[in-house]
Design a protein around this motif. Structure first.
Motif, short mmCIF file in Angstrom:
data_model
loop_
_atom_site.label_atom_id
_atom_site.label_comp_id
_atom_site.label_asym_id
_atom_site.label_seq_id
_atom_site.Cartn_x
_atom_site.Cartn_y
_atom_site.Cartn_z
N UNK A 44 0.80 -1.23 0.00
CA UNK A 44 0.00 0.00 0.00
C UNK A 44 0.83 1.28 0.00
N UNK A 45 2.05 1.20 0.49
CA UNK A 45 2.85 2.42 0.57
C UNK A 45 3.75 2.61 -0.64
N UNK A 46 3.66 1.71 -1.61
CA UNK A 46 4.49 1.85 -2.81
C UNK A 46 3.60 2.19 -4.00
N UNK A 47 4.15 2.96 -4.92
CA UNK A 47 3.41 3.27 -6.14
C UNK A 47 3.28 2.00 -6.98
N UNK A 48 2.41 2.07 -7.98
CA UNK A 48 2.23 0.93 -8.86
C UNK A 48 3.58 0.53 -9.48
N UNK A 49 4.32 1.56 -9.92
CA UNK A 49 5.62 1.27 -10.52
C UNK A 49 6.49 0.48 -9.54
N UNK A 69 -0.83 5.29 -6.14
CA UNK A 69 -0.76 4.35 -5.02
C UNK A 69 -1.94 3.37 -5.16
N UNK A 70 -1.77 2.16 -4.66
CA UNK A 70 -2.83 1.15 -4.83
C UNK A 70 -4.22 1.62 -4.40
#
Ligand code: ATP
Ligand code: MG
Lengths: 287, 364, 320
Positions: free
Chosen positions: B88-93, B130-131
């Motif tokens: 959840x704390x990481x971007x899609x990339x 973000x997700x």
């Protein structure tokens, strides 16, 4: 337009709320304001009745004296200050280092004795510091820790731990285990999964428990009073008292010292309070 | 891609078996659907293959390597989770790049692979989000993308579509299917949805209570269920099961109801019944093989209509026969009313017979 | 039957459940898990388990003032009987009860009021919340000195304010007066800890479902009814934990009475903990102090039982 009775009643409700808040704010702020105002007075100006509500000649003299390293008072005060800073910081770092794995294990693993140990940790808060003074003093003697900051750090660790473990466990409970599983499948080891994925998600909890540990250690008085007898080891709460008992009527000086002592924790807390509230809400209260 | 083999795999939690002596071979490039009721051990099986939980007993092989004791990261598999498990704390990339970073690929290589996967899944425009800023379908694609960026030896998917609405589900179903064909991927796919299993899978593994019940092509599982559980689990509406008793009436084998009536079996069915351990036999009939006749004829049995559900092009009726509810599909024009008495005819060529003791299918 | 390549591998194995592993076996299997909790438990053991053991032992002996343990004498329960038959015990216990009940009650009520008033969004809310939390954050030592100064018999600001408001005509000696000292200290204690109740209850309030309040509003419930029938029941869990923690905290208070009055005047602000401190450290009656401490443990363990129960309610369902 005519007001309906309900609107008026809601208004009444709202106004009584505001009145209450105002009263509470006065109650809260008045002592702190008086602390600050007194600290701006000379010893002579403080000894008047009725008091000067605002000093006729405000002075920062009391503060200069405390932070002047060339005076003996200043030397002592700064010394106490750094002792407090060092003990509190070390306590905080260790508390987080100990609480994080424990909270994680209590949340994720189902080992025999888990509940018992968890409850035992929570029960720490039930025991007042005073009744442990003697045995701990003896223990510290055996461990060779009397008159060291180690004795304080070891004891302070246990104040923060129950709340820290409880809060962090709440956070870990709310982090789906699938996130870690996904990370492990993506090629992470158990530790990488924890440090790269789980830890960042519990940051508010870690910040909150850090604040709590730090403040607890910074403010602690009884153990510091008992374990430390050499005055170059003393922390602020104890040091200030000593300083006061030598100048029994220097109220402005004492108020300046308590003010300076309160500044670090108050600032720390005000800056980070939202993490604290969030941690309580997400980690602990929400089920 | 590689084959995946489970040899006599057991997983027990304390005193319960979550997975019980399961053996299964998924061929290289095959798409296997794992189906069964809730709590039957599907997720546990998948987690065992992935190495997320330790085996109690048995072996797991991926390709020519036994992986039973290996860490998930060393098994080289990809997994799509039911709730997506996006970081959840990481971007899609960064979500897509994570598996590549863990494998210490260079930045340029990571970027090109992430971009390629994003393009395939049509999520290039979402890479910086973000997700939580994505819709369910988009999250699902990202989860798929995270599996796709690598070139794993097998894909494991745990009900990846169950959180989507019906329309998206149909769309994603065909996308996953196409992806399987393009990649020639070995896939184990857990689903609750029979339609998904039937439309997508080369083979179907039906589980119940930790046991593997049947492992075969969807068509075969449907046509020849090995036991009463599979028979009633696969197919919608479910196959009707009527407990009866075998007997003989002047030399011919008949099935007799406690209500008193009986009907004669043809030679092949009689041979099956002869193999039953006891007298108790269960008759299985799919809705399309049951007919209602206006008059009593040889072979028909009495029934009483319970409910009638017109759906437009077919009308489904439930009929009480010998105390069991039997599903029947009828032309929409068929006039029928609840509580009416009807004559039910089972198609002897397409009926199923089960041993009442063992619940296993009876074969000739 | 015509399943492909005889691959129907349904096995007719009866699901004979394996025996549940022995607790030692399970502990051994989970040995790695204990490593995670080991540091925490170790610290706890050192700092808690040993002192408890030591205190219990001490309570059955007469130990000389110099704490020479080798010279201690077994006295059985006489320390306990001495406590329970002493009039001081009952006086101190009564004062402890007054202290605990009043502090807890007012801290909770003020905290609840503050939490409710701060629940609505408005400009400056976070600042106000921060300000109200300051007493909880500053050290009890600082609080004690400040209030001691406020209560000062000659130059105290509180007397001055009351005079200015026309309520009194000469300064009151709040702290050095057996009639008022305990209550004066209770006010300090309430000041110090109401915001703890506030922050706990604020966290609790955020879990009250908004829809339920709306529904009640549509049903015509007055604000008071909404609070009483919707909000308050939702807060019951947090409230229990908060009240229990306040009770424990207050029962165990030390710094405020110790610094402000040292238990005086004439023992009028002596509560359990300060009394234990006096017995043990000022009068070197180690056995008596330890026996008091053991009685305190018993009380705390009873409270602790309810605390843990309140705290872990829902924990099992949450952890699954
Ligand atoms: N960690 C565990 N401890 C104890 N029992 C477990 C554990 N994990 C799973 N089980 C049990 O094992 C059985 C199989 O669970 P599993 O999650 O594999 O079911 P599933 O087929 O995936 O079900 P669903 O369709 O609901 O996802 C269940 O009875 C479950 O209660
Ligand atoms: Mg599952």
């Amino acid at each position: 337009m005519e007001q309906s009775p309900t609107t008026r009643r809601i208004d009444g409700w709202r106004w009584s709320g505001r009145l209450f808040l105002t009263f509470l704010l006065g109650f809260t702020v008045m002592p702190m304001a008086w602390m600050f105002i007194t600290s701006l007075k000379t010893g002579f100006a403080a000894m008047q009745y009725p008091p000067q509500w605002w000093p006729a000649e405000p002075t920062l003299e009391n503060y200069w004296r405390l932070i002047d390293p060339s005076s003996s008072v200043g030397q002592d005060f700064l010394h106490y200050f750094w002792n407090s800073m060092w003990v509190s910081t070390l306590t905080t770092v260790l508390a987080v280092a100990v609480a994080v794995p424990a909270a994680y294990a209590f949340s994720r693993f189902r080992f025999p004795g888990r509940n018992f140990l968890f409850f035992a940790v929570l029960l720490r808060n039930m025991f007042p510091a005073v009744v442990f003074l003697v045995p701990l003093f003896i223990l510290m003697k055996v461990l060779g820790l009397v008159n060291t900051h180690g004795s304080l750090v070891l004891t302070y660790l246990t104040f923060g731990l129950p709340l820290a473990i409880w809060l962090l466990k709440g956070f870990y409970d709310n982090i789906p285990i699938q996130l870690e599983q996904a990370a492990r499948i993506d090629g992470a080891t158990r530790f990488q999964a924890f440090f790269l994925i789980v830890m960042p998600l519990s940051t508010p909890g870690i910040i909150a428990t850090s604040i709590y540990s730090f403040i607890g250690a910074w403010n602690e008085y009884i153990y510091a009073y008992t374990f430390l007898t050499k005055h170059d080891q003393m922390t602020l709460p104890v040091g200030i008292q000593r300083f006061f008992s030598e100048n029994a009527t220097d109220w402005p000086g004492l108020m300046a010292a308590t003010f300076l002592m309160s500044v670090p924790v108050v600032v720390l807390f005000l800056v980070l309070q939202r993490y604290f509230v969030r941690a309580l809400t997400e980690g602990a209260v929400k089920h | 891609m590689a084959e995946v083999v489970l040899k006599d795999v057991v997983k027990s939690y304390g005193s319960i078996y979550a997975v019980n002596h399961v053996s299964l071979k998924v061929e290289d490039g095959e798409f296997v659907a794992l189906v069964g009721p809730s709590g039957c051990g599907k997720t546990t099986t998948l987690n065992l293959v992935a190495g997320l939980i330790p085996l109690t007993r048995g072996e797991i092989w991926i390709g020519d390597r036994e992986v039973s004791g290996l860490d998930p990261k060393d098994r080289d598999i990809a997994m799509v989770f039911q709730n997506y498990a996006l970081y959840p704390n990481k971007s899609v990339y960064k979500n897509l790049a994570f598996p590549l970073q863990m494998r210490r690929l260079g930045r340029a290589e990571i970027d090109s692979k992430v971009q390629a996967a994003a393009k395939v899944l049509d999520i290039t425009h979402l890479l910086e989000r973000k997700p939580r800023e994505l819709s369910g379908g988009q999250q699902q694609r990202v989860a798929l993308g995270r599996a796709l960026v690598r070139d794993p030896r097998a894909f494991l998917m745990d009900e990846p579509l169950s959180n989507l609405d019906a329309k998206l589900r149909v769309q994603m179903r065909s996308e996953i299917k196409r992806f399987h064909q393009d990649m020639k991927a070995t896939v184990i796919y857990v689903t609750h949805d029979q339609l998904e299993a039937v439309t997508m899978a080369d083979k179907m593994a039906v589980m119940n209570g930790g046991f593997l019940q049947q492992y075969d092509s969807p068509a075969n599982v449907f046509a020849n269920p090995v036991n009463m559980f599979v028979a009633s689990f696969i197919g919608s509406p479910a196959m009707s099961l009527i407990p009866l008793e075998a007997g003989s009436d002047g030399g011919t084998t008949v099935l007799r109801s406690p209500e008193g009536w009986s009907f004669a079996l043809d030679g092949r069915n009689a041979a099956k019944v002869a193999k039953a351990k006891g007298k108790r036999v269960v008759l299985g009939a799919r809705h399309s093989t049951v007919r209602l006749l206006p008059n009593a004829e040889p072979g028909t049995v009495p029934g009483k209509v319970y409910t009638v559900e017109p759906t437009g092009d077919v009308t489904f009726a439930q009929v009480f026969v010998s105390g069991a509810l039997v599903n029947v599909s009828l032309p929409p024009t068929y006039a029928i009313r609840p509580d009416e008495t009807v004559n039910v005819l089972f198609d002897q060529a397409r009926m199923h017979l089960f041993d009442g003791e063992t619940e296993m299918a009876l074969t000739a | 039957m015509s399943t492909a390549q005889g691959q129907a591998i349904f096995r007719d194995v009866p699901a004979s459940p394996p025996k549940k592993p022995h607790i030692g076996q399970r502990a051994w299997q989970a040995r790695a898990d204990y490593l995670y909790v080991a540091p925490a438990i170790l610290v706890m053991l050192i700092v808690i388990a040993y002192p408890i053991y030591y205190t219990i032992e001490l309570s059955f002996f007469n130990t000389p003032a110099n704490l020479q343990l080798s010279q201690k004498q077994w006295t059985g329960l006489s320390n306990y009987t001495a406590i329970l038959s002493s009039p001081v015990f009952w006086k101190v216990t009564w004062q402890t009860l007054v202290w605990t009940v009043l502090s807890t009650f007012f801290a909770f009520v003020l905290g609840l009021g503050a939490a409710l008033s701060l629940h609505r969004e408005f400009v400056g809310r976070a600042f106000l919340r921060g300000l109200l939390l300051v007493p909880w954050v500053v050290s009890a030592v600082a609080a004690s000195y400040v209030w001691k100064w406020l209560y000062h018999s000659d130059f105290g600001a509180i007397s001055a304010m009351l005079t200015a408001a026309g309520l009194i005509d000469k300064p009151i000696n709040f702290v050095d007066n057996t009639q008022t000292s305990l209550y004066a200290l209770i006010v300090v204690n309430i000041w110090k800890e109401f915001s703890f109740a506030m922050i706990m209850l604020m966290a609790g309030l955020q879990t009250v479902p908004e829809q339920l309040l709306r529904a009640a509003q549509v049903d015509g419930a007055s604000p008071w009814q909404r609070f009483w029938h919707v909000t308050f029941p939702h807060l019951s869990g947090v409230s229990t934990v908060t009240v229990l923690l306040l009770v424990v905290q207050n029962f165990n208070s030390f710094i405020i009475p110790f610094i402000m009055t040292g238990g005086g005047p004439v023992g009028s602000t002596q509560i359990w903990i300060t009394h234990i401190y006096e017995l043990a450290f000022l009068r070197q009656r180690w056995g008596l102090g330890a026996a008091y401490a053991v009685l305190l443990f018993l009380i705390m363990m009873t409270l602790g039982y309810f605390y843990v129960r309140a705290l872990t309610r829902g924990d099992e369902s949450r952890a699954g």
